[in-house]
Design a protein around this motif. Structure first.
Motif, PDB file in Angstrom:
ATOM      1  N   SER A   1      -0.529  -5.990   1.718  1.00 19.51           N
ATOM      2  CA  SER A   1      -1.085  -7.094   0.935  1.00 19.51           C
ATOM      3  C   SER A   1      -2.129  -6.614  -0.061  1.00 19.51           C
ATOM      4  O   SER A   1      -2.285  -7.198  -1.140  1.00 19.51           O
ATOM      5  CB  SER A   1      -1.694  -8.150   1.870  1.00 19.51           C
ATOM      6  OG  SER A   1      -2.676  -7.565   2.719  1.00 19.51           O
TER       7      SER A   1
ATOM      8  N   LEU B   1       3.536 -14.111   0.073  1.00 17.33           N
ATOM      9  CA  LEU B   1       3.650 -13.262   1.251  1.00 17.33           C
ATOM     10  C   LEU B   1       3.872 -14.098   2.508  1.00 17.33           C
ATOM     11  O   LEU B   1       4.607 -13.684   3.414  1.00 17.33           O
ATOM     12  CB  LEU B   1       2.410 -12.385   1.397  1.00 17.33           C
ATOM     13  CG  LEU B   1       2.178 -11.342   0.305  1.00 17.33           C
ATOM     14  CD1 LEU B   1       0.915 -10.538   0.593  1.00 17.33           C
ATOM     15  CD2 LEU B   1       3.373 -10.405   0.194  1.00 17.33           C
TER      16      LEU B   1
ATOM     17  N   PRO C   1      -6.136 -11.144   3.001  1.00 15.88           N
ATOM     18  CA  PRO C   1      -5.144 -10.167   2.499  1.00 15.88           C
ATOM     19  C   PRO C   1      -5.656  -8.737   2.642  1.00 15.88           C
ATOM     20  O   PRO C   1      -6.148  -8.129   1.689  1.00 15.88           O
ATOM     21  CB  PRO C   1      -4.995 -10.565   1.026  1.00 15.88           C
ATOM     22  CG  PRO C   1      -6.306 -11.181   0.670  1.00 15.88           C
ATOM     23  CD  PRO C   1      -6.813 -11.855   1.914  1.00 15.88           C
TER      24      PRO C   1
ATOM     25  N   PRO D   1       1.937  -8.024   5.855  1.00 15.73           N
ATOM     26  CA  PRO D   1       0.503  -8.019   5.519  1.00 15.73           C
ATOM     27  C   PRO D   1      -0.081  -6.628   5.317  1.00 15.73           C
ATOM     28  O   PRO D   1      -1.127  -6.495   4.666  1.00 15.73           O
ATOM     29  CB  PRO D   1      -0.133  -8.707   6.731  1.00 15.73           C
ATOM     30  CG  PRO D   1       0.937  -9.571   7.289  1.00 15.73           C
ATOM     31  CD  PRO D   1       2.196  -8.799   7.076  1.00 15.73           C
TER      32      PRO D   1
END
Length: 425
Positions: free
Chosen positions: A203, A215, A48, A200
């Motif tokens: 994230s 996600l 992430p 992303p």
């Protein structure tokens, strides 16, 4: 993902494939992109990181590959921002003809009007300020504009269903036949579907209690819902107005509805939806571009100051300025220059997709894991096919001379940055 293309280039979509070819082209295109979306979903769960492509590739490839992947994706997002800054003036001019007054100069035969230019600069400044003051404010802005778009969309679709006729959608495919019609639309799908992989990039700024798989699911949901939007809008336009007349007269979605209903108010509703759509696409691409610039700066791949975070708002202030200032400057060029180079984003975006899928395969092989490798391999094949469609001159829709110049210019700037980094090291 969904910008103003459904308003301004509907005649091109229908001219390529007819309603059947356009709808099937977007649907099949989404299915072909699904392996890429699923690979991104797996990567964002494992890593992430706001750098996304930069972070995914740096663990398995040399730094130059990581830099190249991030550098290409910065262009994929950043090139959209000045386009939207110019497009806002064009859309507002349809509502307020006075926006075309006070012509300052011309670029490639296109007039640059002061009100349009000011509208673009004001929108750029507003997007920059919203993002500077925090991702929460930016997220709320994105929610409001997206919900507003969907509300307007639902209203004019519901109204259109009752005013159309099956005869308007005939013939279902273009003159070249069903297969070629679908193929011609497939070539433009990557450009209009780019955006699902931007999730992303935020994230690192997600809520702390967000479930790990959320996600991942949102990336796939974004891709499929974007495809659904395009399929429905093509279908409803072809339903309410004879699509062959729309193509012949080069009409937009708003004009088709206005002529069907015999009143301009529904066209204004559609234009309002397009303005909201433009706002959210501008904001979404701006967020993704600035986070990639931040990630490159944090790793020292570009000047480290780009990786600095504002202590008060927690946002990459320098990265925001590095994207906002060129966007505002590019707005002075107008659509005569910006529109022809916008499709460069499809080619460089596919390069980032390919790098992500290759990084997943390399990482899985090192770890001795096989789950997801076949999906990632399919993602590589799709990405390479998209790149080849854009770089092989014989393929319709490949990069033009102006687009090649823009791409090579960006590569030259990247090479200069690498030389600077090597000198500093």
């Amino acid at each position: 993902m969904v910008g103003a293309g459904w308003l301004v280039v509907m005649d091109d979509w229908l001219g390529r494939g007819g309603p059947g070819g356009a709808m099937l082209g977007f649907f099949i295109g989404a299915l072909l992109l699904l392996p890429i979306a699923q690979t991104y979903g797996r990567m964002v769960r494992m890593i992430p990181d706001a750098g996304a492509e930069v972070a995914y590739t740096e663990r398995v490839f040399p730094p130059i590959v990581s830099f190249a992947a991030g550098w290409m994706m910065v262009l994929a997002y950043a090139i959209v921002c000045p386009w939207e800054a110019v497009a806002i003036g064009n859309l507002l001019a349809r509502l307020f003809p006075g926006m075309n007054a006070v012509v300052l100069y011309t670029v490639a035969g296109r007039a640059i009007a002061l009100p349009r230019l000011l509208a673009g600069l004001a929108l750029t400044a507003a997007i920059g300020i919203v993002n500077y003051r925090g991702i929460r404010l930016s997220g709320r802005f994105q929610n409001v504009t997206t919900i507003g778009l969907l509300a307007c969309f639902a209203l004019f679709v519901a109204l259109g269903i009752g005013r159309g006729a099956p005869a308007n959608a005939e013939p279902l495919f273009g003159p070249a036949g069903a297969f070629v019609s679908i193929l011609l639309v497939l070539q433009i799908v990557p450009y209009f579907m780019t955006g699902f992989e931007s999730i992303p990039k935020v994230s690192e700024e997600a809520l702390p209690d967000l479930r790990p798989g959320t996600l991942s699911r949102l990336i796939t949901a974004a891709l499929l819902s974007g495809a659904l939007f395009y399929v429905v809008i093509v279908g409803i336009v072809a339903w309410v107005y004879p699509w062959t007349d729309l193509v012949t007269n080069h009409l937009g979605t708003d004009a088709a509805f206005a002529r069907t209903f015999g009143t301009p108010w529904i066209a204004r509703l559609i234009l309002a939806a397009a303005v909201l759509s433009l706002f959210k696409v501008f904001n979404g691409n701006f967020v993704a571009a600035t986070r990639l610039v931040y990630a490159l700066g944090k790793r020292g791949l570009i000047p480290p100051s780009a990786g600095a975070v504002n202590p008060r708002f927690g946002t990459p202030a320098v990265a925001i300025a590095l994207v906002a200032i060129p966007t505002g400057a590019a707005a002075f060029l107008g659509d005569a220059v910006l529109v022809p180079i916008s499709e460069v984003g499809a080619a460089v975006g596919a390069m980032g997709w390919c790098a992500t899928c290759l990084a997943f395969i390399a990482g899985a092989r090192r770890a001795g894991q096989h789950e997801g490798m076949m999906t990632a391999a399919l993602g590589v094949l799709v990405s390479v096919a998209i790149i080849l469609m854009k770089v092989i001159p014989a393929v319709p829709g490949s990069l033009t001379r102006v687009e090649w110049l823009a791409f090579l210019g960006w590569c030259a700037v990247g090479a200069a940055v690498l030389l600077w980094r090597r000198a500093r090291t």
